[in-house]
Design a protein around this motif. Structure first.
Motif, PDB file in Angstrom:
ATOM      1  N   TYR A 108      73.947  49.288  54.388  1.00  0.00           N
ATOM      2  CA  TYR A 108      74.738  48.667  55.450  1.00  0.00           C
ATOM      3  C   TYR A 108      74.254  49.100  56.832  1.00  0.00           C
ATOM      4  CZ  TYR A 108      77.356  47.917  51.203  1.00  0.00           C
ATOM      5  OH  TYR A 108      77.693  47.581  49.920  1.00  0.00           O
ATOM      6  N   SER A 146      84.503  50.178  48.686  1.00  0.00           N
ATOM      7  CA  SER A 146      83.235  50.858  48.897  1.00  0.00           C
ATOM      8  C   SER A 146      83.480  52.264  49.423  1.00  0.00           C
ATOM      9  CB  SER A 146      82.424  50.041  49.903  1.00  0.00           C
ATOM     10  OG  SER A 146      81.073  50.401  49.865  1.00  0.00           O
ATOM     11  N   GLU A 165      77.665  47.445  39.569  1.00  0.00           N
ATOM     12  CA  GLU A 165      77.057  46.856  40.772  1.00  0.00           C
ATOM     13  C   GLU A 165      76.956  47.871  41.911  1.00  0.00           C
ATOM     14  OE1 GLU A 165      79.977  43.869  41.614  1.00  0.00           O
ATOM     15  OE2 GLU A 165      79.388  42.566  39.955  1.00  0.00           O
ATOM     16  N   ALA A 170      73.666  45.900  44.136  1.00  0.00           N
ATOM     17  CA  ALA A 170      74.362  45.030  45.104  1.00  0.00           C
ATOM     18  C   ALA A 170      73.482  44.912  46.339  1.00  0.00           C
ATOM     19  CB  ALA A 170      75.728  45.608  45.464  1.00  0.00           C
ATOM     20  N   GLY A 211      80.908  47.941  42.153  1.00  0.00           N
ATOM     21  CA  GLY A 211      80.222  49.096  42.747  1.00  0.00           C
ATOM     22  C   GLY A 211      81.252  50.029  43.350  1.00  0.00           C
ATOM     23  N   GLY A 212      80.876  50.648  44.456  1.00  0.00           N
ATOM     24  CA  GLY A 212      81.866  51.408  45.209  1.00  0.00           C
ATOM     25  C   GLY A 212      81.738  52.910  45.185  1.00  0.00           C
ATOM     26  N   LYS A 214      73.420  43.342  48.995  1.00  0.00           N
ATOM     27  CA  LYS A 214      73.898  43.239  50.374  1.00  0.00           C
ATOM     28  C   LYS A 214      73.778  44.563  51.119  1.00  0.00           C
ATOM     29  CE  LYS A 214      78.960  43.971  50.289  1.00  0.00           C
ATOM     30  NZ  LYS A 214      79.379  44.171  48.890  1.00  0.00           N
ATOM     31  N   HIS A 222      85.902  44.841  41.629  1.00  0.00           N
ATOM     32  CA  HIS A 222      85.204  45.668  42.614  1.00  0.00           C
ATOM     33  C   HIS A 222      86.273  46.067  43.615  1.00  0.00           C
ATOM     34  CE1 HIS A 222      82.321  47.202  45.492  1.00  0.00           C
ATOM     35  NE2 HIS A 222      82.848  46.427  46.412  1.00  0.00           N
ATOM     36  N   ASP A 256      73.280  42.079  42.105  1.00  0.00           N
ATOM     37  CA  ASP A 256      74.562  41.459  42.401  1.00  0.00           C
ATOM     38  C   ASP A 256      74.399  40.803  43.758  1.00  0.00           C
ATOM     39  OD1 ASP A 256      77.474  40.977  42.508  1.00  0.00           O
ATOM     40  OD2 ASP A 256      77.476  42.562  44.015  1.00  0.00           O
ATOM     41  N   SER A 291      78.661  37.173  42.970  1.00  0.00           N
ATOM     42  CA  SER A 291      80.029  37.447  43.408  1.00  0.00           C
ATOM     43  C   SER A 291      80.312  36.719  44.718  1.00  0.00           C
ATOM     44  CB  SER A 291      80.226  38.949  43.640  1.00  0.00           C
ATOM     45  OG  SER A 291      79.845  39.703  42.514  1.00  0.00           O
ATOM     46  N   GLY A 331      75.711  49.636  45.190  1.00  0.00           N
ATOM     47  CA  GLY A 331      74.917  49.288  46.368  1.00  0.00           C
ATOM     48  C   GLY A 331      74.606  50.559  47.120  1.00  0.00           C
ATOM     49  N   ARG A 332      75.604  51.024  47.858  1.00  0.00           N
ATOM     50  CA  ARG A 332      75.454  52.212  48.693  1.00  0.00           C
ATOM     51  C   ARG A 332      74.869  53.410  47.927  1.00  0.00           C
ATOM     52  NH1 ARG A 332      78.791  53.087  53.187  1.00  0.00           N
ATOM     53  NH2 ARG A 332      80.190  51.515  52.321  1.00  0.00           N
TER      54      ARG A 332
HETATM   55  C1  PLP Z   1      79.703  45.227  48.237  1.00  0.00           C
HETATM   56  C2  PLP Z   1      79.862  44.992  46.791  1.00  0.00           C
HETATM   57  C3  PLP Z   1      79.321  45.888  45.870  1.00  0.00           C
HETATM   58  C4  PLP Z   1      78.609  47.160  46.268  1.00  0.00           C
HETATM   59  O1  PLP Z   1      79.457  48.092  46.849  1.00  0.00           O
HETATM   60  P1  PLP Z   1      78.924  49.571  47.165  1.00  0.00           P
HETATM   61  O2  PLP Z   1      80.090  50.262  47.733  1.00  0.00           O
HETATM   62  O3  PLP Z   1      77.804  49.440  48.116  1.00  0.00           O
HETATM   63  O4  PLP Z   1      78.495  50.169  45.868  1.00  0.00           O
HETATM   64  C5  PLP Z   1      79.441  45.589  44.526  1.00  0.00           C
HETATM   65  N1  PLP Z   1      80.086  44.478  44.106  1.00  0.00           N
HETATM   66  C6  PLP Z   1      80.629  43.596  44.967  1.00  0.00           C
HETATM   67  C7  PLP Z   1      81.318  42.399  44.449  1.00  0.00           C
HETATM   68  C8  PLP Z   1      80.555  43.832  46.336  1.00  0.00           C
HETATM   69  O5  PLP Z   1      81.100  42.959  47.189  1.00  0.00           O
END
Ligand code: PLP
Length: 420
Positions: free
Chosen positions: A372, A202, A274, A58, A238-239, A60, A199, A79, A102, A276-277
């Motif tokens: 982030y 996070s 997905e 992810a 993700g999350g 972002k 999702h 993602d 997304s 990210g963190r």
């Molecule tokens: C932000 C986001 C993620 C990533 O979330 P993390 O907590 O950083 O793993 C994955 N999928 C979608 C759709 C998101 O908006």
């Protein structure tokens, strides 16, 4: 693994002394470790064993080209939530066949761009979006592979601002109307329904909310299969949280993967994740210099040269970040409020925090800021965006330089009536 360790009392990133980099780059700056990015990715991947899995980072969380490319080189997809992110991912070498898209408000221009690139899938969040995508794909004579983002109405038990899977959140299709929207999609031109996604939020530090949501979505997949849809992919979002404090222990990738396999493997779908963190959060620190030590009436302030515009998480999410001197000390730690130079009381990184005694000019590190952090920074108070630096074993490189004041101010343009 921690790639930010003290050797002979001095913090190193991989094999390089943080102070050496600070001398060359100037403070404040973000500092990332390649080894840490790679370790996190591989740990995640290995946890899933031979499950048919696509890991879409992810982006972002951290969109620096060097970060995306480090992960893309070892097999990560992406993602993305905007055309800008898609362009960044493509530019960094992520193949379109590994990009999932997304977001609640994809515009028609963005849809066109994505269709022309031939991305892997659109994660569709609403009925109007579905109709719009169908029309645009049909006009272009293309087919969009789609999943529907399901809102499972599950409490992720995380900060309210990063919870996304409750029915009151703006995200996804209510889980009760998924069958209905899928039957609509099946009749539309330019659309191929391939699966579902979700999702739920996070920085999730328990497995239960994930398991509850994944169970719900698996049941939906079975219902859809019975309805005759050819469901081949399941995107679980993700999350997964990371440790920000010594005392919180989010589930390990292995525990997470074991739960996923238990809940979804009978479906025979390709699984997309997905994160990210999890991939980037602990791969970065923010290095900052103490400008002044100020003794208030009740508190002692460490006023540092980084501010809320560089790292907004503490003021936006009340986020906890470890703060340490980059030089170890034998002296007893002292209680400080660590604050930045911006003219807002919210410009506070920590209150009543134990840090080893510091003086003006000393360097400190704010930990766990790889996710982030830089991506959410701004130029508030006309402060320049801070550089990002990437370490790889014995080398480092500035992967985003600090802009000059001239460059920053030149972004503004005077209208004719004000320029003489
Ligand atoms: C932000 C986001 C993620 C990533 O979330 P993390 O907590 O950083 O793993 C994955 N999928 C979608 C759709 C998101 O908006």
């Amino acid at each position: 693994m921690n790639y930010f360790e003290y050797r002979d009392g001095e913090m190193h990133v991989e094999n390089i002394k943080v102070a050496t980099i600070a001398d060359e780059v100037g403070t404040p700056f973000y500092l990332y470790s390649s080894a840490s990015l790679i370790y996190q990715f591989n740990q995640f991947k290995e946890a899933f064993g031979d499950l048919d899995l696509l890991i879409c980072y992810a982006v972002k969380a951290n969109t620096n080209q060097a970060v995306i490319k480090t992960l893309a080189n070892i097999g990560a997809g992406a993602d993305v939530v905007s055309e800008g992110e898609m362009r960044r991912a493509l530019e960094a070498g992520v193949p379109p066949s590994k990009i999932v898209y997304s977001g609640v408000a994809k515009s028609s221009t963005e849809m066109k761009f994505a269709l022309n690139q031939g991305i892997y899938q659109f994660n569709v969040e609403s009925e109007p979006e579905l109709f719009q995508l169908s029309k645009i794909a049909d006009d272009l004579n293309k087919t969009a592979d789609i999943t529907f983002r399901v809102n499972p109405d599950v409490d992720a038990k995380t900060h309210a601002k990063i919870s996304t899977g409750k029915s009151e959140n703006k995200f996804g299709v209510p889980w009760t109307s998924v069958q209905d929207i899928c039957s609509k999609a099946a009749k539309l031109p330019g659309i191929k329904l391939v699966g579902l996604d979700l999702h739920i939020g996070s920085q999730i530090t328990e497995l239960d909310p994930f398991e509850e949501a994944f169970t719900k979505i698996s049941e939906l997949v079975e219902l859809l299969k019975k309805d005759g849809h050819d469901i081949t992919r399941l995107d679980l979002g993700g999350g997964l949280g990371i440790p920000y404090e010594g005392d919180d222990f989010p589930p390990l990738p292995r525990e997470y993967a074991d739960m996923v396999k238990k809940v979804v493997s009978h479906l025979g779908c390709q699984i997309i994740i997905e994160p990210g963190r999890f991939l980037v959060g602990n791969a970065g620190i923010l290095v900052s210099k103490v400008v002044y030590v100020k003794k208030g009436e009740e508190r002692e302030f460490l006023i540092i040269d980084a501010a809320m515009n560089d790292l907004v998480r503490p003021s936006m999410y009340d986020a906890y970040h470890g703060i340490v001197s980059i030089t170890q000390s034998d002296e007893d730690s002292k209680l400080y409020d660590v604050v930045g130079p911006v003219c807002e009381t919210g410009d506070t990184f920590a209150t009543n925090r134990l840090v080893s005694p510091m003086e003006s000019g000393d360097l400190l590190a704010i930990r766990s800021v790889g996710a982030y952090g830089a991506v959410m920074s701004s130029t508030y108070n006309t402060r320049r965006l801070i550089p990002e630096v990437l370490v790889n074993k014995d080398e480092f490189a500035i992967v985003r330089p600090r802009p000059s004041y001239t460059e920053m101010i030149a972004l503004d343009k005077l209208p004719k009536w004000l320029s003489k």
